[in-house]
Design an enzyme around this catalytic site. Structure first.
Site, mmCIF file in Angstrom:
data_model
loop_
_atom_site.group_PDB
_atom_site.id
_atom_site.type_symbol
_atom_site.label_atom_id
_atom_site.label_comp_id
_atom_site.label_asym_id
_atom_site.label_seq_id
_atom_site.Cartn_x
_atom_site.Cartn_y
_atom_site.Cartn_z
ATOM 1 N N ASP A 10 0.864 -1.176 0.000
ATOM 2 C CA ASP A 10 0.000 0.000 0.000
ATOM 3 C C ASP A 10 0.906 1.234 0.000
ATOM 4 O O ASP A 10 2.105 1.122 0.272
ATOM 5 C CB ASP A 10 -0.898 -0.042 1.246
ATOM 6 N N ASP A 12 -0.106 5.063 1.168
ATOM 7 C CA ASP A 12 -0.243 6.046 2.239
ATOM 8 C C ASP A 12 -0.123 5.416 3.619
ATOM 9 O O ASP A 12 -0.807 4.445 3.941
ATOM 10 C CB ASP A 12 -1.573 6.787 2.115
ATOM 11 N N ASP A 183 -1.513 -0.414 6.103
ATOM 12 C CA ASP A 183 -1.837 0.167 7.411
ATOM 13 C C ASP A 183 -3.325 0.119 7.722
ATOM 14 O O ASP A 183 -3.727 0.365 8.857
ATOM 15 C CB ASP A 183 -1.410 1.647 7.440
#
Length: 264
Positions: A10, A12, A183
């Protein structure tokens, strides 16, 4: 011969150390692209982003909001504003731990794939600078030099897992021997798609899921300047730090802020 494997990241808060998209609120307001009200809304969302999560309904509200906000924006103007403010806004951008992990996977012969809800305009150049082999990202529609407000492809939630499986079929990746990092609880499907899932700086819900399933939890906390790795590209390639990436960050946190109007 064994089949090849890959490491899926991922973007961000996994590779990128902070919400760089929201940091463009003030330059965009000064450049006349967004109103002061929208800028203040994003400023509040910046705080919520640090502690909040988002479910499917919130992400849908986010997508609608950001579509309306970006519709009609002149691409050349966005590029000019980003180019003028890039140094102050973006630096430092990436986690040193993420950079090292990417390098480690490359040394071990794995393909590195960035899978992000952010726009391809930002994901592709960052991926290139970090040595990623390919990217999966949201694609925004441009008509006559302006963002139309429509999304051609939305790389979110279960669609990330679908994209990973399509890539695995195309590239013959062994997903049982592959890795994934994120996250957000919205990326559980993506993490489930591989044999080695990792939660990175996880939100509360993903942390709970990781503990329940025995997934390792990593903490990245050393941001470094992206230009320390390679030369930053000029304006056009990073234009969607504030546009394409906004679909993944700005609207997501705005929707979460709307859900908790009394938390401020």
């Amino acid at each position: 011969m064994s089949r090849p494997s890959a490491a899926f990241f991922d973007l961000d808060k996994t590779i990128i150390a902070r919400s760089s998209t929201l940091a463009f609120s003030r330059p965009f307001q000064a450049g006349g692209l967004i109103t002061r009200r929208a800028m203040l809304r994003s400023a509040y969302a910046q705080f919520v982003y640090a502690v909040g999560g988002a479910d499917h309904d919130q992400m849908e509200k986010m997508r609608q909001f950001m579509s309306q906000l970006c519709a009609g924006w002149d691409v050349a103007t966005v590029r000019e504003i980003v180019a003028d403010t890039l140094h102050n806004v973006v630096d430092p951008l990436v986690y040193a731990e993420a950079v090292s992990l990417i390098d480690e996977h490359k040394r071990e012969g794995r393909d590195v794939v960035i899978v992000s809800t952010s726009g391809s305009e930002v994901v592709e150049p960052i991926g290139a600078m970090l040595g990623a082999d390919r990217v999966v990202a949201t694609r925004l529609k441009i008509v006559d030099g302006k963002y139309s407000g429509e999304i051609e492809y939305y790389a979110y939630a279960e669609e990330k897992a679908n994209a990973i499986r399509r890539l695995a079929e195309e590239m013959d990746y062994d997903l049982d021997e592959s890795f994934a990092y994120s996250d957000s609880v919205t990326d559980v499907h993506m993490l489930e798609a591989v044999g080695h899932p990792y939660a990175v700086n996880p939100d509360k819900q993903l942390r709970r899921t990781a503990v329940e399933r025995g997934w390792p939890v990593l903490v990245f906390n050393r941001p470094v300047a992206l230009r320390s790795r390679a030369s930053l590209p000029q304006g056009p390639t990073l234009a969607a730090l504030a546009v394409g990436g906004a679909f993944a960050v700005g609207g997501y946190v705005w929707a979460n802020a709307r859900r908790r109007p009394h938390s401020g």
